[in-house]
Design an enzyme around this catalytic site. Structure first.
Site, PDB file in Angstrom:
ATOM      1  N   GLY A 155       0.778  -1.237   0.000  1.00  0.00           N
ATOM      2  CA  GLY A 155       0.000   0.000   0.000  1.00  0.00           C
ATOM      3  C   GLY A 155       0.805   1.280   0.000  1.00  0.00           C
ATOM      4  N   ASN A 192       1.763   3.019  -2.583  1.00  0.00           N
ATOM      5  CA  ASN A 192       1.151   3.968  -3.531  1.00  0.00           C
ATOM      6  C   ASN A 192      -0.147   4.540  -2.961  1.00  0.00           C
ATOM      7  OD1 ASN A 192       2.544   4.345  -6.224  1.00  0.00           O
ATOM      8  ND2 ASN A 192       2.718   2.131  -5.980  1.00  0.00           N
ATOM      9  N   ARG A 237      -5.227  -8.500  -8.844  1.00  0.00           N
ATOM     10  CA  ARG A 237      -6.241  -9.406  -9.388  1.00  0.00           C
ATOM     11  C   ARG A 237      -6.608  -8.933 -10.785  1.00  0.00           C
ATOM     12  NH1 ARG A 237      -7.044 -14.050  -7.335  1.00  0.00           N
ATOM     13  NH2 ARG A 237      -9.117 -14.038  -8.261  1.00  0.00           N
ATOM     14  N   ILE A 238      -6.784  -9.881 -11.685  1.00  0.00           N
ATOM     15  CA  ILE A 238      -7.294  -9.532 -13.014  1.00  0.00           C
ATOM     16  C   ILE A 238      -8.797  -9.325 -12.893  1.00  0.00           C
ATOM     17  CG2 ILE A 238      -7.698 -10.430 -15.338  1.00  0.00           C
ATOM     18  CD1 ILE A 238      -4.945 -11.787 -15.125  1.00  0.00           C
ATOM     19  N   HIS A 274       1.017   0.972 -13.221  1.00  0.00           N
ATOM     20  CA  HIS A 274       1.701  -0.266 -13.599  1.00  0.00           C
ATOM     21  C   HIS A 274       3.206   0.021 -13.647  1.00  0.00           C
ATOM     22  CE1 HIS A 274       2.243  -4.186 -15.416  1.00  0.00           C
ATOM     23  NE2 HIS A 274       3.062  -3.628 -16.296  1.00  0.00           N
ATOM     24  N   ASP A 329      -3.570  -4.130 -18.397  1.00  0.00           N
ATOM     25  CA  ASP A 329      -2.488  -3.139 -18.443  1.00  0.00           C
ATOM     26  C   ASP A 329      -2.461  -2.383 -19.765  1.00  0.00           C
ATOM     27  OD1 ASP A 329      -1.716  -3.880 -15.884  1.00  0.00           O
ATOM     28  OD2 ASP A 329      -0.375  -5.435 -16.611  1.00  0.00           O
TER      29      ASP A 329
HETATM   30  C1  GAR Z   1       3.667  -1.187  -7.358  1.00  0.00           C
HETATM   31  O1  GAR Z   1       4.953  -1.253  -7.917  1.00  0.00           O
HETATM   32  C2  GAR Z   1       2.613  -1.201  -8.461  1.00  0.00           C
HETATM   33  O2  GAR Z   1       2.982  -0.486  -9.603  1.00  0.00           O
HETATM   34  C3  GAR Z   1       2.535  -2.665  -8.743  1.00  0.00           C
HETATM   35  O3  GAR Z   1       2.576  -3.288  -7.493  1.00  0.00           O
HETATM   36  C4  GAR Z   1       3.333  -2.478  -6.597  1.00  0.00           C
HETATM   37  C5  GAR Z   1       2.479  -2.225  -5.384  1.00  0.00           C
HETATM   38  O4  GAR Z   1       3.201  -1.584  -4.362  1.00  0.00           O
HETATM   39  N1  GAR Z   1       1.336  -2.981  -9.460  1.00  0.00           N
HETATM   40  C6  GAR Z   1       1.235  -3.953 -10.343  1.00  0.00           C
HETATM   41  O5  GAR Z   1       2.159  -4.689 -10.628  1.00  0.00           O
HETATM   42  C7  GAR Z   1      -0.127  -4.109 -10.966  1.00  0.00           C
HETATM   43  N2  GAR Z   1      -0.069  -4.887 -12.156  1.00  0.00           N
HETATM   44  P1  GAR Z   1       2.424  -0.833  -3.197  1.00  0.00           P
HETATM   45  O6  GAR Z   1       1.418  -1.837  -2.614  1.00  0.00           O
HETATM   46  O7  GAR Z   1       3.500  -0.511  -2.198  1.00  0.00           O
HETATM   47  O8  GAR Z   1       1.744   0.359  -3.742  1.00  0.00           O
END
Ligand code: GAR
Length: 210
Positions: free
Chosen positions: A12, A14, A91-92, A109, A145
């Site tokens: 989490g 982001n 999840r897709i 992404h 994506d």
């Molecule tokens: C981030 O790098 C995000 O871009 C990626 O997962 C990570 C989550 O980190 N998302 C994907 O790969 C989606 N396809 P976070 O939970 O610390 O935000």
């Protein structure tokens, strides 16, 4: 006022960047809930610490993708969002779910789309000999994506990078990029023209961190 629901699966970071920017930059928006699919996700603790509602929709408790997505949408809609953000939501999603939130569902992404959709983006970029990597914020469409791009951040791939080292560099860029793009969105500064998103004030939709 926008009402933002953030979907998470794990750490989490982001989601946290969005929550902090929303408050610090006085967005015309409120993060009304963090919804996750994994019990014990660190993101729940972060949200609770900010006084934000949390909800768990555990995918292992649903017999099909469609059943999970239907319950997820029911829970999300309980918060009456105007904007739904995927932030490390692994999840897709079904076409039906994506269509239900068409035009108000964004994703970040960890690659420079359209390169490296899917998983293991950092390892794949290193193995392909890429000299640049980065992250993309886009509108979610039924194709995984894929969708109109709001903004991209670019970082270098260094000689000797491990996937973890590159991931760390990209993640730091994500924490700048996602709040930037969502801030534009909630302030109504973006215009979607077919498959192309433009900043109405002409701001560069590119963070060059190389
Ligand atoms: C981030 O790098 C995000 O871009 C990626 O997962 C990570 C989550 O980190 N998302 C994907 O790969 C989606 N396809 P976070 O939970 O610390 O935000």
């Amino acid at each position: 006022m926008h009402r933002i629901v953030i979907l998470v699966s794990g750490r989490g970071s982001n989601a946290q960047a969005i929550v902090q920017a929303c408050a610090a930059d006085s967005w015309p928006a409120q993060v009304v809930a963090v919804v996750g699919n994994r019990p014990g996700a660190a993101a729940f603790e972060m949200a609770a610490g900010h006084g934000i509602a949390t909800a768990l929709v555990d995918h292992t408790r649903h017999a099909s993708r469609a059943a999970f997505d239907a319950e997820l949408a029911r829970v999300i809609d309980g918060f009456a969002p105007t904007l739904v953000l995927l932030a490390g939501f692994m999840r897709i999603l079904t076409d039906g779910f994506v269509q239900h939130y068409a035009g108000r569902l964004l994703n970040i992404h960890p690659s420079l789309l359209p390169a490296f959709a899917g998983l293991h983006t950092h390892r794949r970029a290193i193995e392909a000999g890429c000299k640049l990597a980065g992250a993309t914020v886009h509108i979610v469409t039924p194709t995984l994506d894929h969708g109109p791009i709001l903004a991209q951040a670019v970082v270098p791939v260094m000689a000797g990078d491990t996937p973890q080292a590159l991931s760390d560099r990209v993640l730091a860029a994500e924490h700048q990029l996602y709040p930037l793009a969502v801030g534009w969105w909630v302030r109504g500064q973006l215009q979607v023209d077919g498959g192309v998103v433009r900043h109405t004030g002409g701001a560069a939709q590119l963070l060059l961190l190389a």
